[in-house]
Design a protein around this motif. Structure first.
Motif, mmCIF file in Angstrom:
data_model
loop_
_atom_site.group_PDB
_atom_site.id
_atom_site.type_symbol
_atom_site.label_atom_id
_atom_site.label_comp_id
_atom_site.label_asym_id
_atom_site.label_seq_id
_atom_site.Cartn_x
_atom_site.Cartn_y
_atom_site.Cartn_z
ATOM 1 N N SER A 78 48.227 33.162 21.286
ATOM 2 C CA SER A 78 47.597 32.086 20.510
ATOM 3 C C SER A 78 47.430 30.830 21.351
ATOM 4 O O SER A 78 46.360 30.193 21.346
ATOM 5 C CB SER A 78 48.445 31.788 19.270
ATOM 6 N N ALA A 81 44.624 31.507 24.051
ATOM 7 C CA ALA A 81 43.275 31.544 23.483
ATOM 8 C C ALA A 81 42.813 30.146 23.084
ATOM 9 O O ALA A 81 41.667 29.751 23.343
ATOM 10 C CB ALA A 81 43.247 32.477 22.280
ATOM 11 N N THR A 82 43.717 29.384 22.468
ATOM 12 C CA THR A 82 43.367 28.025 22.017
ATOM 13 C C THR A 82 43.044 27.122 23.200
ATOM 14 O O THR A 82 42.059 26.366 23.190
ATOM 15 C CB THR A 82 44.516 27.430 21.195
ATOM 16 N N CYS A 84 42.148 28.032 26.311
ATOM 17 C CA CYS A 84 40.930 28.461 27.003
ATOM 18 C C CYS A 84 39.687 28.003 26.249
ATOM 19 O O CYS A 84 38.700 27.567 26.858
ATOM 20 C CB CYS A 84 40.927 29.973 27.168
ATOM 21 N N GLN A 85 39.733 28.088 24.922
ATOM 22 C CA GLN A 85 38.596 27.637 24.126
ATOM 23 C C GLN A 85 38.352 26.144 24.338
ATOM 24 O O GLN A 85 37.207 25.702 24.498
ATOM 25 C CB GLN A 85 38.841 27.933 22.652
ATOM 26 N N ALA A 86 39.451 25.356 24.366
ATOM 27 C CA ALA A 86 39.310 23.913 24.542
ATOM 28 C C ALA A 86 38.761 23.568 25.920
ATOM 29 O O ALA A 86 38.019 22.582 26.073
ATOM 30 C CB ALA A 86 40.660 23.235 24.331
ATOM 31 N N GLY A 88 36.833 25.591 27.753
ATOM 32 C CA GLY A 88 35.602 26.308 28.050
ATOM 33 C C GLY A 88 35.782 27.432 29.046
ATOM 34 O O GLY A 88 34.833 27.817 29.735
ATOM 35 N N PRO A 90 36.268 31.331 29.715
ATOM 36 C CA PRO A 90 36.102 32.608 29.024
ATOM 37 C C PRO A 90 37.448 33.333 28.860
ATOM 38 O O PRO A 90 38.235 33.405 29.808
ATOM 39 C CB PRO A 90 35.159 33.393 29.939
ATOM 40 N N TYR A 91 37.662 33.855 27.653
ATOM 41 C CA TYR A 91 38.949 34.484 27.319
ATOM 42 C C TYR A 91 38.685 35.724 26.481
ATOM 43 O O TYR A 91 37.803 35.737 25.609
ATOM 44 C CB TYR A 91 39.822 33.508 26.530
ATOM 45 N N ASP A 223 41.501 34.482 15.641
ATOM 46 C CA ASP A 223 40.045 34.375 15.670
ATOM 47 C C ASP A 223 39.588 34.123 17.096
ATOM 48 O O ASP A 223 39.187 33.006 17.457
ATOM 49 C CB ASP A 223 39.585 33.255 14.726
ATOM 50 N N TRP A 224 39.692 35.174 17.922
ATOM 51 C CA TRP A 224 39.239 35.077 19.308
ATOM 52 C C TRP A 224 38.746 36.458 19.735
ATOM 53 O O TRP A 224 39.016 37.467 19.067
ATOM 54 C CB TRP A 224 40.361 34.592 20.222
#
Length: 240
Positions: A78, A81-82, A84-86, A88, A90-91, A223-224
């Motif tokens: 978690s 993923a969080t 990496c999303q912040a 940018g 790729p995950y 949600d990833w």
């Protein structure tokens, strides 16, 4: 591209094997004292939380992350993923399919380890295939004969009366597990629903011996992006 693989599973090692020659590094948490050799440059140890992980991604020039940690490493997954999303980055998570019961299996699904005591009577012989990291969640099993298998020799006493460690390094065949469970007189087997072929042998052995299995359910999926085969994970890498 510099790929970071978060490893610790057999599939992570297979992915690393098939990515030899790529610009990639595999990271292991260091939970096992003598981990198997990896085909890629290997980093061992934690990152020091979210800030440390962010710094590592920057300093190592990581441009993509493939998370192939254990299905129950949900906090690491978690957080990764969080972050990496912040940033940018790729995950994707590699998440092998969960086990499903087969004909003859005697399974009871439980939401967490502490629920095991609700189903196991005093005096019963219990085999924990859940590892040492969550052993503290079984302290309410006092009054049972509890055996916890782990890869490395213990570095501290068993945390509650009536329990003992058993050292063993996988893989274990079905015949190995049947012989072990029969010799120990195991009546209850507690496992996490980790999925995978290699570690299912203990479940097959339990079915053959009529042993009751308490199956700890997986954490809720986040949600990833998720893939569930090694080939799909490699396709994701090749599409970057």
């Amino acid at each position: 591209m510099t790929l970071l693989i978060l490893g610790g599973t057999g599939e992570a090692r297979e992915i690393a094997d098939r990515l030899q020659g790529h610009d990639a590094v595999i990271s292991l948490a260091g939970a096992t004292r003598t981990p198997a050799a990896q085909a890629l440059p290997t980093r061992i140890g934690g990152f020091g939380g979210a800030d440390g992980f962010r710094d590592y991604l920057r300093d190592a020039g990581i441009t993509a992350v493939l998370d192939a940690t254990h299905p129950f490493a949900h906090r690491i997954t978690s957080r990764t993923a969080t972050l990496c999303q912040a940033l940018g980055v790729p995950y994707v998570q590699f998440l092998r399919p969960a086990w499903m019961p087969e004909a003859g299996d005697r399974w009871i699904e439980i939401a967490c380890e502490t629920e095991a005591a609700d189903h196991i009577p005093h005096g019963a012989v219990v085999f924990l295939g859940t590892g040492r990291q969550t052993l503290d969640r079984f302290t309410n099993l006092k009054g049972r004969d509890v055996i916890c298998r782990q890869i490395d020799p213990p570095d501290k006493p068993f945390p509650f009366a009536g329990g003992r460690f058993l050292v063993g390094r996988p893989p274990f065949s079905v015949a190995d597990e049947e012989a072990l469970f029969a010799a120990l007189g195991v009546q209850y087997l507690v496992v996490k629903n980790a999925g995978g072929v290699a570690s299912r042998t203990k479940l097959t052995a339990a079915r053959h011996l009529g042993i009751q299995v308490l199956m700890v359910a997986r954490p809720a999926r986040g949600d990833w992006p998720v893939v569930d085969t090694v080939d799909a994970a490699l396709a994701w890498v090749n599409a970057l």
